[in-house]
Every structure is written in structure tokens, then in C-alpha cells.
Design a protein around this motif. Structure first.
Motif, mmCIF file in Angstrom:
data_model
loop_
_atom_site.group_PDB
_atom_site.id
_atom_site.type_symbol
_atom_site.label_atom_id
_atom_site.label_comp_id
_atom_site.label_asym_id
_atom_site.label_seq_id
_atom_site.Cartn_x
_atom_site.Cartn_y
_atom_site.Cartn_z
ATOM 1 N N GLY A 194 -1.425 -0.819 -3.667
ATOM 2 C CA GLY A 194 -2.818 -1.002 -3.282
ATOM 3 C C GLY A 194 -2.962 -2.334 -2.567
ATOM 4 N N SER A 195 -3.962 -2.415 -1.718
ATOM 5 C CA SER A 195 -4.233 -3.695 -1.051
ATOM 6 C C SER A 195 -5.694 -3.743 -0.665
ATOM 7 C CB SER A 195 -3.354 -3.872 0.191
ATOM 8 O OG SER A 195 -3.764 -2.973 1.199
ATOM 9 N N LEU A 235 3.305 -1.962 3.011
ATOM 10 C CA LEU A 235 2.349 -1.013 2.459
ATOM 11 C C LEU A 235 2.692 0.418 2.879
ATOM 12 C CD1 LEU A 235 -0.444 -0.807 0.947
ATOM 13 C CD2 LEU A 235 -1.486 -0.932 3.207
ATOM 14 N N ASN A 245 3.728 3.725 0.591
ATOM 15 C CA ASN A 245 2.678 4.747 0.529
ATOM 16 C C ASN A 245 2.916 5.948 1.431
ATOM 17 O OD1 ASN A 245 1.544 2.923 -1.200
ATOM 18 N ND2 ASN A 245 -0.281 2.542 0.020
ATOM 19 N N TYR A 267 -4.992 -0.199 3.560
ATOM 20 C CA TYR A 267 -4.705 0.729 2.465
ATOM 21 C C TYR A 267 -5.202 2.121 2.839
ATOM 22 C CZ TYR A 267 -4.834 2.994 -2.088
ATOM 23 O OH TYR A 267 -4.663 3.883 -3.128
#
Length: 166
Positions: free
Chosen positions: A89-90, A105, A109, A150
Motif C-alpha cells: 500500500g502507499s 509498488l 502489486n 497505489y
């Protein structure tokens, strides 16, 4: 009917909860995580105490994914379900993220899911069945301030998942 399930990102959060729940329901569960003998030793031991098999696997590394999936298949002889749960997550102002941060990321993901699917789908095809569950987010459908990158990774995961579904 009991299923053999591999769950990525199972050291904490939804992954760990899913592993515990499925194991208690009588399924054969393989919990994939990084460093189960190191920084994730405590969650690995807790899951093992519930009868969950722990597999060292890093979704950002091709060799680790191939080795981890091969280990599960060697032990279980088949795999019914892959739960692609590993994720990062970000939050923050999108322009403040460096390219390397954005890349990291997406590496987990999106590309991590792709690696896992490439590794398990041949066995699903040989078996003539299998279920892939990719854990997304509402941010893969709509976006909010401070969640741009994200959300972008989760939008990409939605598209990837749809393409595999077709």
C-alpha cells in the motif's frame, strides 16, 4: 471438499487471516512469505502451529516464485487455488514518488501477480481446473486524492485479472 490453497503475502493482514480461516475449515494451506526463518519467523511459527505449511516465496523474484510453486507441487502433488494477496500500500502526493518507488509498488502489486499466474497456470491446465483469486481494491475502480500510484497499480491489476478471465 478440502482444497489445496497457496496464499501469497500470508505473513500478516488478509493473507494471514485467510490462511488461518481456510486451515481451520479443513483445507490444506500453503502460506507464502518472505524470510520465514528471519523477520517473519513469528507469524510462520504461528501458522505452522495451526497446521499450515509455510513456503518461502518473494513475488518480486522469478527464481523464488518458481522454487516456491515447485515446492508446493512437489509436496501436495496438485494445487486447487492460488490467492494472490501479496501487496504494497502507499499514500501520498503522486509527484513526490520517485520512479524507483513507483516501480517497487508495481513490482509487487502487478508483476508479482503475473509471476505467480505464470507459475501456477501450467499445473491448472494439466489438472483441467484451478482457481486464481487476485486481491484488488476499490481503488482499482475509483481513485481518491493521495492514492494515485497505489490506485494505478490496482487499476492495472483489474485489467490483468480481466484479461486472464477472458
Amino acid at each position: 471438499m478440502s482444497k489445496t490453497v497457496l496464499i501469497t503475502g500470508a505473513s500478516s493482514g488478509f493473507g494471514r487471516d485467510t490462511a488461518e480461516t481456510l486451515a481451520k475449515a479443513g483445507h490444506r494451506v500453503y502460506a507464502a512469505m518472505r524470510e520465514p526463518a528471519g523477520r517473519n519467523r513469528q507469524p510462520a511459527e504461528a501458522l505452522r502451529a495451526l497446521g499450515v505449511e509455510v513456503v518461502e516465496l518473494d513475488v518480486t523474484d522469478d527464481v523464488s516464485v518458481e522454487r516456491g510453486v515447485a515446492s508446493v507441487l512437489a509436496q501436495a502433488k496438485h494445487l486447487d487455488v492460488i490467492v494472490n494477496n501479496a501487496g504494497i500500500g502507499s499514500a501520498g502526493v503522486s509527484e513526490s514518488f520517485t520512479a524507483d518507488q513507483a516501480r517497487a509498488l508495481f513490482e509487487v502489486n502487478v508483476f508479482g501477480v503475473q509471476r505467480m499466474l505464470r507459475a501456477v497456470l501450467p499445473s491448472f491446465r494439466r489438472q483441467g481446473q484451478g482457481l486464481a483469486i487476485n486481491i484488488g481494491s476499490i481503488l482499482g475502480r475509483v481513485t481518491f486524492p493521495f492514492f494515485g500510484l497505489y490506485g494505478a497499480s490496482k487499476f492495472a491489476l483489474e485489467a490483468l485479472t480481466d484479461s486472464y478471465r477472458y
